[in-house]
Design a protein around this motif. Structure first.
Motif, PDB file in Angstrom:
ATOM      1  N   LEU A  10       0.822  -1.161  -0.089  1.00 35.07           N
ATOM      2  CA  LEU A  10       0.102   0.241   0.011  1.00 35.07           C
ATOM      3  C   LEU A  10       0.835   1.158  -0.071  1.00 35.07           C
ATOM      4  O   LEU A  10       1.791   1.342   0.739  1.00 35.07           O
ATOM      5  CB  LEU A  10      -1.024   0.103   1.363  1.00 35.07           C
ATOM      6  N   SER A  11       0.473   2.252  -0.879  1.00 33.50           N
ATOM      7  CA  SER A  11       1.172   3.400  -0.702  1.00 33.50           C
ATOM      8  C   SER A  11       0.907   4.452   0.369  1.00 33.50           C
ATOM      9  O   SER A  11      -0.219   4.436   1.241  1.00 33.50           O
ATOM     10  CB  SER A  11       0.751   4.341  -1.917  1.00 33.50           C
ATOM     11  N   GLN A  12       2.077   4.932   0.842  1.00 32.40           N
ATOM     12  CA  GLN A  12       1.819   5.796   2.217  1.00 32.40           C
ATOM     13  C   GLN A  12       1.996   7.396   1.723  1.00 32.40           C
ATOM     14  O   GLN A  12       2.065   8.102   2.532  1.00 32.40           O
ATOM     15  CB  GLN A  12       3.101   5.645   2.983  1.00 32.40           C
ATOM     16  N   GLU A  13       1.785   7.581   0.344  1.00 29.53           N
ATOM     17  CA  GLU A  13       1.383   8.814  -0.129  1.00 29.53           C
ATOM     18  C   GLU A  13       0.574   9.428   0.659  1.00 29.53           C
ATOM     19  O   GLU A  13      -0.571   8.770   1.018  1.00 29.53           O
ATOM     20  CB  GLU A  13       1.561   8.708  -1.604  1.00 29.53           C
ATOM     21  N   PRO A  14       0.782  10.879   1.028  1.00 28.44           N
ATOM     22  CA  PRO A  14      -0.493  11.700   1.564  1.00 28.44           C
ATOM     23  C   PRO A  14      -2.062  11.303   0.903  1.00 28.44           C
ATOM     24  O   PRO A  14      -2.947  11.198   1.477  1.00 28.44           O
ATOM     25  CB  PRO A  14      -0.148  12.973   1.499  1.00 28.44           C
ATOM     26  N   ALA A  15      -2.034  11.436  -0.302  1.00 30.19           N
ATOM     27  CA  ALA A  15      -3.323  10.970  -0.903  1.00 30.19           C
ATOM     28  C   ALA A  15      -3.983   9.795  -0.729  1.00 30.19           C
ATOM     29  O   ALA A  15      -5.017   9.750  -0.621  1.00 30.19           O
ATOM     30  CB  ALA A  15      -3.217  11.698  -2.483  1.00 30.19           C
ATOM     31  N   ALA A  16      -2.911   8.575  -0.864  1.00 27.24           N
ATOM     32  CA  ALA A  16      -3.532   7.383  -0.608  1.00 27.24           C
ATOM     33  C   ALA A  16      -3.990   7.321   0.793  1.00 27.24           C
ATOM     34  O   ALA A  16      -4.945   6.599   1.153  1.00 27.24           O
ATOM     35  CB  ALA A  16      -2.521   6.476  -1.106  1.00 27.24           C
TER      36      ALA A  16
END
Length: 116
Positions: A10-16
């Motif tokens: 899973l992406s830990q990008e802020p949007a994700a």
């Protein structure tokens, strides 16, 4: 060799992370208003980044006015996700312990299924 490859992490990008928070607010707390979910998810994100925030800081994080932020933090308080401590003129909001545990699981994502 016959097993499919594991899913990507899973992406830990802020949007994700924000999208997962919004989905969690809909699934667990039944928050149906899309703009309200977005506002609450942004506030929760700000509270996860800092241990405590004023209402003005939460308003800035959510991109809302102070008045709208007060409605948002009131909702977080009613849901048991945030609590306020008054110091002088200001209120400092922080996550409850139960919210910290729940949000940690949301940000980390679902656990992989156990092999049979």
């Amino acid at each position: 060799r016959d097993n499919p490859p594991p899913p990507p992490p899973l992406s830990q990008e802020p949007a994700a992370v924000q999208a997962r928070l919004e989905a969690w607010l809909l699934a667990v707390h039944g928050e149906r208003d899309a703009r309200g979910r977005l506002r609450l998810a942004r506030m929760l994100g700000a509270l996860m980044q800092r241990p405590e925030c004023t209402t003005g800081q939460l308003a800035a994080a959510a991109g809302q006015t102070d008045r709208a932020a007060m409605r948002g933090v009131g909702k977080l308080d009613r849901l048991g996700l945030a609590t306020a401590e008054r110091r002088g003129y200001r209120r400092f909001w922080r996550l409850t312990r139960a919210a910290e545990d729940a949000l940690l699981a949301v940000v980390a994502g679902p656990r992989p299924a156990a092999p049979e």
